[in-house]
Design an enzyme around this catalytic site. Structure first.
Site, short mmCIF file in Angstrom:
data_model
loop_
_atom_site.label_atom_id
_atom_site.label_comp_id
_atom_site.label_asym_id
_atom_site.label_seq_id
_atom_site.Cartn_x
_atom_site.Cartn_y
_atom_site.Cartn_z
N GLY A 37 0.81 -1.22 0.00
CA GLY A 37 0.00 0.00 0.00
C GLY A 37 0.84 1.26 0.00
O GLY A 37 0.36 2.34 -0.34
N ASP A 44 -2.81 6.79 2.43
CA ASP A 44 -2.24 7.81 1.54
C ASP A 44 -0.92 7.37 0.92
O ASP A 44 -0.30 8.12 0.16
CB ASP A 44 -2.04 9.13 2.32
CG ASP A 44 -1.19 8.94 3.57
OD1 ASP A 44 -0.61 7.84 3.74
OD2 ASP A 44 -1.10 9.88 4.37
N GLY A 45 -0.46 6.18 1.29
CA GLY A 45 0.80 5.69 0.71
C GLY A 45 2.03 6.35 1.28
O GLY A 45 3.14 6.16 0.78
N ARG A 82 14.39 0.65 1.39
CA ARG A 82 14.66 -0.65 2.00
C ARG A 82 15.30 -1.60 0.98
O ARG A 82 15.05 -1.47 -0.22
CB ARG A 82 13.36 -1.33 2.46
CG ARG A 82 12.50 -0.50 3.37
CD ARG A 82 11.49 -1.38 4.10
NE ARG A 82 10.42 -1.88 3.25
CZ ARG A 82 9.31 -2.41 3.75
NH1 ARG A 82 9.14 -2.54 5.06
NH2 ARG A 82 8.36 -2.85 2.95
N ASP A 87 0.96 -11.07 6.65
CA ASP A 87 1.50 -10.21 5.58
C ASP A 87 2.78 -9.52 6.05
O ASP A 87 3.45 -8.87 5.25
CB ASP A 87 0.47 -9.18 5.14
CG ASP A 87 -0.14 -8.42 6.29
OD1 ASP A 87 -0.63 -9.08 7.24
OD2 ASP A 87 -0.13 -7.18 6.29
N ASN A 88 3.12 -9.67 7.32
CA ASN A 88 4.38 -9.12 7.82
C ASN A 88 5.37 -10.22 8.17
O ASN A 88 6.27 -10.02 8.99
CB ASN A 88 4.13 -8.23 9.03
CG ASN A 88 3.37 -6.96 8.67
OD1 ASN A 88 3.35 -6.55 7.52
ND2 ASN A 88 2.73 -6.34 9.64
N ASP A 139 8.79 -5.16 7.96
CA ASP A 139 7.69 -4.23 8.28
C ASP A 139 7.70 -3.78 9.73
O ASP A 139 6.81 -4.11 10.53
CB ASP A 139 6.33 -4.84 7.91
CG ASP A 139 6.06 -4.69 6.42
OD1 ASP A 139 7.00 -4.35 5.68
OD2 ASP A 139 4.92 -4.92 6.00
P1 AMP Z 1 1.41 -3.02 8.15
O1 AMP Z 1 0.73 -3.93 9.11
O2 AMP Z 1 1.84 -1.70 8.72
O3 AMP Z 1 2.55 -3.68 7.48
O4 AMP Z 1 0.35 -2.59 7.01
C1 AMP Z 1 -0.75 -3.37 6.63
C2 AMP Z 1 -1.25 -2.99 5.26
O5 AMP Z 1 -1.67 -1.62 5.23
C3 AMP Z 1 -0.22 -3.14 4.16
O6 AMP Z 1 -0.86 -3.62 3.02
C4 AMP Z 1 0.28 -1.73 3.97
O7 AMP Z 1 0.77 -1.54 2.69
C5 AMP Z 1 -0.97 -0.92 4.23
N1 AMP Z 1 -0.67 0.44 4.72
C6 AMP Z 1 -0.18 0.81 5.91
N2 AMP Z 1 -0.04 2.14 6.01
C7 AMP Z 1 -0.45 2.65 4.81
C8 AMP Z 1 -0.57 3.97 4.26
N3 AMP Z 1 -0.21 5.05 4.97
N4 AMP Z 1 -1.04 4.09 3.02
C9 AMP Z 1 -1.39 3.01 2.31
N5 AMP Z 1 -1.33 1.76 2.75
C10 AMP Z 1 -0.86 1.58 3.99
MG MG Z 2 2.97 -4.85 6.28
#
Ligand code: AMP
Ligand code: MG
Length: 482
Positions: free
Chosen positions: A88, A121-122, A172, A249-250, A259
Site C-alpha cells: 500500500g 495515503d501511501g 529498504r 503479511d508481515n 515491516d
Molecule cells: P502493516 O501492518 O503496517 O505492514 O500494514 C498493513 C497494510 O496496510 C499493508 O498492506 C500496507 O501496505 C498498508 N498500509 C499501511 N499504512 C499505509 C498507508 N499510509 N497508506 C497506504 N497503505 C498503507
Molecule cells: Mg505490512
C-alpha cells in the site's frame, strides 16, 4: 563505471503478481538525512552521488532500466483473514545484482499511493521512518535476519495521522520482500498455477538446495521456511525484541524481520507487556511470539494444501518440527547468553528458567542484566544492587555451571560480551532522536546509528546510552499508525 546492474527476476513473473506503479515524489524540500555507506558498498553502488540518491529516495528519479511496481498479497491480520492487501505504500524501484552475484530488491516505503493503498495515503511519517531505518541496521548488527535500509529522506510535505507530521521515505533492501501473504493470496483466490509459479520462483532463487523435480518439494519448501522462521524468532527473543504486528503479511518468506511498525525492545523483563496499544488482547506480546509465528506458518501451510497432492498429513510433521527447531535455536542462544556453550550438557537443568523467573519477579532490565553478568565488574555491581534478593545464589549457580565447560572466567566473559549487547534501540532513545529530528536536528539519529553499528562495544563518552532507561520511559506507548 558500475551503477545499476538490473536483473529483473520478480518483474519477469508477470503482472498477476504486481502492478506497475510510479512513486509520487515528495516535492517540498526533500532532504537525505542518512545513508548507509556500508550497504551502498555491499551493493557496489558507490558511484551514485548523494544528489542522485536524494532524487531516487524522493521519487523524482527512476532507476535506469527498471519500471517500478508494487506487489499484491493478502494476510491474516490479528487473526482475521483479509483477502486483498498488497504494497500500500511500498514501491519496488530496482532489482539489482551486486558483483558477488546476489540479487537485491530496492523498495521505497512511503513513496505514495498504489493500487493497494485502500484508504491509506501511501505515505510514511518521519517518526516511523527513523524507527525503521535505525532498527534495520541494529538488527543486522545483532545478527538477526532482517530487511535492510539504505537511506532515509525527510521532506516538508505534510501527512495527517493523529497529528500533522512530516512525510519521509526509507529505501529498504532485501533479497526478496515476499511474504506469507503473497502465497496465501493465490491460494485464497484459487489460482494454483500462480501459486506454484511463485513457489518455484522462491525455490530457484533463494532455496537453491531444493530440487523442484523432487515429488516432495512443497514440503521441503515449507520446511525451509519453518527453519528460517524459528531462527528469526529465537533471535528476537534473545535480544528482547517485540515486533508488535506479526500478521501473515508481515512474515517474510525468507525469514527476515520485516515491516517494522510499533516494535519495541524490552526494558524490564515483562514477557506479557503490551507495547502496541492497537493490540488490546496482547496477541503479539514477547511471550506470544513463538506461538504466533507457528500459527502464521500454519496459515501458510493451509494455503499450500490447495495444490494437488499436497495434503494436511504431508505438511503436519513439517509444521510440528517448528517446536524442535525453535527450541534448539532458542536454547542455544539463551544458554550462550549465560556463558554456556553447549546447552545439551548442562547439569542444572532448571537454571535457565529460574534465571528468567528471578528477572521477572525482581523486575530486572533485559539488556542491562545480560550485559552486567558478562563482566566481573558488572556482576559485582548487580550483586551489590540486588543483595537483598538472593542474587548471589542464582549467580553462584550460573558460575558453577559455566565452570564445568570453560575453565577461564575471562574467556567466559569474552564470549558473553559477544552475545549480550551493550545497547539495543530502547524506545526512549528512539523517542529522543525523533523529537530532535522533528526540529530539524538529526544528530541523535547519527549517534544512535554509530552506537548500534557496534552493539557489543561500549564507546567512551556515551555511558548514558548503556544505562537503565529513565523513569519517564515507562510511560511511552506505541501505535500502529505510521
Ligand atoms: P502493516 O501492518 O503496517 O505492514 O500494514 C498493513 C497494510 O496496510 C499493508 O498492506 C500496507 O501496505 C498498508 N498500509 C499501511 N499504512 C499505509 C498507508 N499510509 N497508506 C497506504 N497503505 C498503507
Ligand atoms: Mg505490512
Amino acid at each position: 563505471m558500475i551503477m545499476w546492474n538490473i536483473n529483473k527476476k520478480y518483474q519477469n513473473l508477470g503482472t498477476e503478481f504486481f502492478s506497475f506503479v510510479s512513486p509520487t515524489p515528495l516535492m517540498n524540500n526533500p532532504s537525505l538525512i542518512h545513508i548507509n555507506g556500508e550497504l551502498v558498498k555491499q551493493l557496489n553502488l558507490q558511484n551514485i552521488s548523494a544528489a542522485t540518491w536524494q532524487n531516487i529516495l524522493s521519487g523524482v528519479e527512476q532507476c535506469a532500466g527498471y519500471q517500478s511496481l508494487s506487489s499484491i498479497y493478502m494476510g491474516h491480520q490479528f487473526g482475521v483473514l483479509v483477502p486483498r492487501l498488497g504494497d500500500g505504500r511500498a514501491i519496488l524501484i530496482a532489482e539489482h545484482e551486486s558483483i558477488d552475484g546476489v540479487s537485491w530488491e530496492l523498495q521505497l516505503k512511503g513513496a505514495g499511493a498504489t493500487p493497494y493503498s485502500r484508504r491509506g495515503d501511501g505515505r510514511a511519517v518521519l517518526r516511523s521512518s527513523i524507527r525503521e531505518y535505525l532498527v534495520s541496521h541494529a538488527m543486522t548488527k545483532l545478527n538477526i535476519p532482517t530487511t535492510l535500509a539504505l537511506g532515509l529522506l525527510v521532506s516538508d510535505d505534510k501527512v495527517v495521522r493523529e497529528e500533522i507530521e512530516s512525510a519521509a521515505i526509507v529505501l529498504r533492501v532485501a533479497e526478496s520482500f515476499l511474504r506469507f501473504g503473497n502465497f496465501e493470496y493465490f491460494a485464497h483466490h484459487n489460482k494454483p498455477q500462480e501459486l506454484v509459479k511463485l513457489i518455484k520462483f522462491t525455490i530457484q532463487n533463494y532455496f537453491t538446495h531444493i530440487d523442484i523435480n523432487n515429488a516432495n518439494y512443497i514440503a521441503q519448501f515449507l520446511q525451509e521456511i519453518v527453519i528460517r522462521t524459528a531462527r528469526m524468532v529465537a533471535g528476537w527473543q534473545s535480544v528482547g525484541f517485540v515486533h508488535g504486528v506479526i500478521n501473515t503479511d508481515n512474515m517474510s518468506i525468507l525469514g527476515l524481520t520485516i515491516d517494522y511498525g510499533p516494535y519495541a525492545f524490552l526494558d524490564l523483563y515483562e514477557p506479557k507487556h503490551i507495547f502496541n496499544h492497537s493490540d488490546s488482547e496482547g496477541r503479539y506480546t514477547y511471550a506470544n511470539q513463538p506461538h504466533i509465528a507457528w500459527w502464521n506458518l500454519y496459515r501458510l501451510a493451509e494455503a499450500l494444501t490447495i495444490l494437488d497432492d499436497v495434503s494436511e498429513e504431508l505438511l503436519q510433521p513439517v509444521l510440528d518440527s517448528f517446536a524442535e527447531y525453535y527450541n534448539h535455536e532458542y536454547q542455544t542462544i539463551m544458554w550462550q547468553k549465560l556463558g554456556i556453550n553447549d546447552y545439551q550438557r548442562v547439569t542444572d537443568k532448571n537454571l535457565f528458567e529460574d534465571v528468567l523467573k528471578f528477572m521477572q519477579v525482581n523486575k530486572l532490565d533485559w539488556t542491562y542484566f545480560w550485559r552486567k553478568i558478562s563482566s566481573e565488574r558488572g556482576t559485582q555491581d548487580l550483586l551489590a544492587q540486588y543483595s537483598n534478593v538472593k542474587f548471589d545464589e542464582i549467580m553462584g549457580r550460573i558460575q558453577s555451571e559455566q565452570s564445568l565447560t570453560i575453565k577461564s572466567q575471562d574467556k567466559i566473559y569474552q564470549q558473553m560480551q559477544k552475545v549480550n549487547p551493550a545497547i539495543i534501540l530502547r524506545s526512549h532513545l528512539l523517542h529522543m532522536a525523533i523529537n530532535k529530528a522533528k526540529t530539524g536536528d538529526y544528530s541523535e539519529v547519527d549517534v544512535l546509528f554509530k552506537l548500534i553499528n557496534n552493539p557489543y562495544e561500549e564507546f567512551d563518552g556515551y555511558e548514558y546510552y548503556y544505562q537503565l532507561p529513565p523513569m519517564w520511559a515507562s510511560h511511552l506507548s506505541l501505535s500502529c499508525s505510521s
